[in-house]
Write a protein that holds these residues in place. Sequence first.
Motif, PDB file in Angstrom:
ATOM      1  N   ARG A  44       0.843  -1.205   0.000  1.00  0.00           N
ATOM      2  CA  ARG A  44       0.000   0.000   0.000  1.00  0.00           C
ATOM      3  C   ARG A  44       0.876   1.252   0.000  1.00  0.00           C
ATOM      4  N   ARG A  45       0.520   2.213  -0.835  1.00  0.00           N
ATOM      5  CA  ARG A  45       1.236   3.490  -0.864  1.00  0.00           C
ATOM      6  C   ARG A  45       0.439   4.527  -0.070  1.00  0.00           C
ATOM      7  N   HIS A  46       1.136   5.236   0.822  1.00  0.00           N
ATOM      8  CA  HIS A  46       0.472   6.246   1.651  1.00  0.00           C
ATOM      9  C   HIS A  46       1.428   7.409   1.873  1.00  0.00           C
ATOM     10  N   ALA A  47       0.926   8.598   1.616  1.00  0.00           N
ATOM     11  CA  ALA A  47       1.716   9.824   1.810  1.00  0.00           C
ATOM     12  C   ALA A  47       3.041   9.747   1.058  1.00  0.00           C
ATOM     13  N   GLY A  48       2.990   9.200  -0.157  1.00  0.00           N
ATOM     14  CA  GLY A  48       4.181   9.143  -0.995  1.00  0.00           C
ATOM     15  C   GLY A  48       5.150   8.032  -0.652  1.00  0.00           C
ATOM     16  N   GLU A  49       4.835   7.216   0.334  1.00  0.00           N
ATOM     17  CA  GLU A  49       5.735   6.128   0.742  1.00  0.00           C
ATOM     18  C   GLU A  49       5.074   4.780   0.484  1.00  0.00           C
ATOM     19  N   LEU A  50       5.857   3.847  -0.066  1.00  0.00           N
ATOM     20  CA  LEU A  50       5.345   2.512  -0.369  1.00  0.00           C
ATOM     21  C   LEU A  50       5.628   1.569   0.800  1.00  0.00           C
ATOM     22  N   TYR A  51       4.582   0.908   1.263  1.00  0.00           N
ATOM     23  CA  TYR A  51       4.717  -0.058   2.354  1.00  0.00           C
ATOM     24  C   TYR A  51       4.530  -1.469   1.793  1.00  0.00           C
ATOM     25  N   ARG A  52       5.481  -2.335   2.070  1.00  0.00           N
ATOM     26  CA  ARG A  52       5.361  -3.749   1.719  1.00  0.00           C
ATOM     27  C   ARG A  52       5.617  -4.564   2.981  1.00  0.00           C
ATOM     28  N   VAL A  53       4.612  -5.334   3.384  1.00  0.00           N
ATOM     29  CA  VAL A  53       4.708  -6.111   4.619  1.00  0.00           C
ATOM     30  C   VAL A  53       4.327  -7.559   4.320  1.00  0.00           C
ATOM     31  N   VAL A  54       5.199  -8.489   4.665  1.00  0.00           N
ATOM     32  CA  VAL A  54       4.903  -9.911   4.498  1.00  0.00           C
ATOM     33  C   VAL A  54       4.165 -10.394   5.744  1.00  0.00           C
ATOM     34  N   LEU A  55       2.965 -10.929   5.540  1.00  0.00           N
ATOM     35  CA  LEU A  55       2.139 -11.388   6.660  1.00  0.00           C
ATOM     36  C   LEU A  55       2.443 -12.827   7.048  1.00  0.00           C
ATOM     37  N   GLY A  56       2.917 -13.611   6.105  1.00  0.00           N
ATOM     38  CA  GLY A  56       3.209 -15.018   6.371  1.00  0.00           C
ATOM     39  C   GLY A  56       2.935 -15.859   5.141  1.00  0.00           C
ATOM     40  N   LYS A  57       3.551 -17.016   5.080  1.00  0.00           N
ATOM     41  CA  LYS A  57       3.328 -17.915   3.955  1.00  0.00           C
ATOM     42  C   LYS A  57       1.922 -18.498   4.022  1.00  0.00           C
ATOM     43  N   LEU A  74      -3.194  -2.121   7.546  1.00  0.00           N
ATOM     44  CA  LEU A  74      -3.639  -1.074   6.623  1.00  0.00           C
ATOM     45  C   LEU A  74      -4.226   0.119   7.377  1.00  0.00           C
ATOM     46  N   ALA A  75      -4.933  -0.166   8.469  1.00  0.00           N
ATOM     47  CA  ALA A  75      -5.482   0.918   9.293  1.00  0.00           C
ATOM     48  C   ALA A  75      -4.356   1.715   9.941  1.00  0.00           C
ATOM     49  N   GLN A  76      -3.324   1.019  10.414  1.00  0.00           N
ATOM     50  CA  GLN A  76      -2.176   1.700  11.023  1.00  0.00           C
ATOM     51  C   GLN A  76      -1.437   2.551  10.000  1.00  0.00           C
ATOM     52  N   ILE A  77      -1.307   2.021   8.771  1.00  0.00           N
ATOM     53  CA  ILE A  77      -0.642   2.787   7.709  1.00  0.00           C
ATOM     54  C   ILE A  77      -1.436   4.049   7.397  1.00  0.00           C
ATOM     55  N   ALA A  78      -2.756   3.907   7.280  1.00  0.00           N
ATOM     56  CA  ALA A  78      -3.616   5.050   6.954  1.00  0.00           C
ATOM     57  C   ALA A  78      -3.555   6.130   8.031  1.00  0.00           C
ATOM     58  N   ASN A  79      -3.375   5.711   9.296  1.00  0.00           N
ATOM     59  CA  ASN A  79      -3.336   6.662  10.409  1.00  0.00           C
ATOM     60  C   ASN A  79      -1.924   7.126  10.743  1.00  0.00           C
ATOM     61  N   GLY A  80      -0.940   6.660   9.950  1.00  0.00           N
ATOM     62  CA  GLY A  80       0.446   7.038  10.203  1.00  0.00           C
ATOM     63  C   GLY A  80       1.027   6.406  11.442  1.00  0.00           C
ATOM     64  N   GLU A  81       0.452   5.295  11.880  1.00  0.00           N
ATOM     65  CA  GLU A  81       0.881   4.660  13.129  1.00  0.00           C
ATOM     66  C   GLU A  81       1.731   3.411  12.909  1.00  0.00           C
ATOM     67  N   TYR A  82       1.860   2.974  11.649  1.00  0.00           N
ATOM     68  CA  TYR A  82       2.552   1.710  11.413  1.00  0.00           C
ATOM     69  C   TYR A  82       4.061   1.858  11.574  1.00  0.00           C
TER      70      TYR A  82
END
Length: 420
Positions: A44-57, A74-82
Amino acid sequence: MKLNKSNVDAIPLSDSGQKIYRDQDLIGFAVRSTTKSKSYIVERRHAGELYRVVLGKTNEISALAARAKAQMILAQIANGEYKKPVKGKAAEDPLDITVGQALDIYIRRNDFKPKTIRQYKKYFDLYLGWSDRKLFEITKNEVLDKFLSVSEISKSSANGSVSLLGTLWKYIHVLYSSDENPILKSNPVDVIAVTKGWNVIARRQRHLHKDIIHKYYNAVLNYQDELNLENTARSNTHRDIILFTMYTGCRRQEVCGLKWSDVNFKTSTVLFRDTKNGTDHLFPVGDHLLKILKDRYLLRENDWVFPATKMPTSANMHATKVDRALKVLGDQVGYYVSMHDFRRTFATICNLLRFNIYVTKRLLNHTQKPRIDVTGGYVQIPMEELKASMNMIEAVYQGKIDCFNYESVWDERLKQIKAG
């Protein structure tokens, strides 16, 4: 696509590089497929920054759990908390290794099938619940109490989960204990064998017996569903998967994951790759099954012999199960069987037809263990005999050979071998 269990299971490994399959509902939730594995991810891209998170196989975390985890991130990313999690260091002192860490080490150092890994995770997450406990601090009394409590829920799960704990204990002990720094402890799981004893589990015996086999077979031949109206690659998929399994005794995941590139019409053979015992399994198919495969080949639209039925063939995914068809057939004939019951039926027919035990093992792809059966390592079975055997099994279903009439079985067998 909707990233649920059946759709994720049907996603193929990538031939090269990686491929992303995105969820149709939750934006940012996806599955990444590589040449070796599939993983749930958040991208997910937010505020110009790309986030890539592996959740598990996908073989280590369920689709529902991955979706819930993705929603939270995704909620944490949207709120700037991740914040990117910091990976913890492995325990430096072997005595500090937790049960969860021991399982991770065991899985990482061995080449287990995804299904096996899922089962191990289930044992620990659902039944033991000791992932954060230090492995070498667990006592015999705790093990016995846990075994008894889990046995009240499921005797087989009690055997499996506690036995796995004992295997982990021994594995880590051998791996980390040395003459210079010995781990002076005994395996607490040993208490089961000398006190309560392991639960005795009766083997399942359900199969297509002589009073139902032909009625069920005819019901399969006449099975109809809405896909039959299409005259496409998806037509008769569920019926043909069931017939394939009845005729060959194969496992569900083997037939569902069969590719056209592994079907050889010139030699009338099929190749299952990387099977349960870790080997490829090449075997001939009978004449009727060969005709079914040829008919399906004329309608092929992607890589799979049995494409997924709930999505367009352009998605290039294979079928994963036939539960609904089995339910309909069971209701129709008044007798319910599972896909594995067909394998049990296949082995029973082989025995009734007086097949050599090595022929039966070869057809079922059961591994010969040299230390136990030295003779089996020398026996080589001609493909012609296997082909004749497959035709005889088809003939049993078709009513051409009565394998339940013991006096005529041997004459029929000799006739088929000579004809082959």
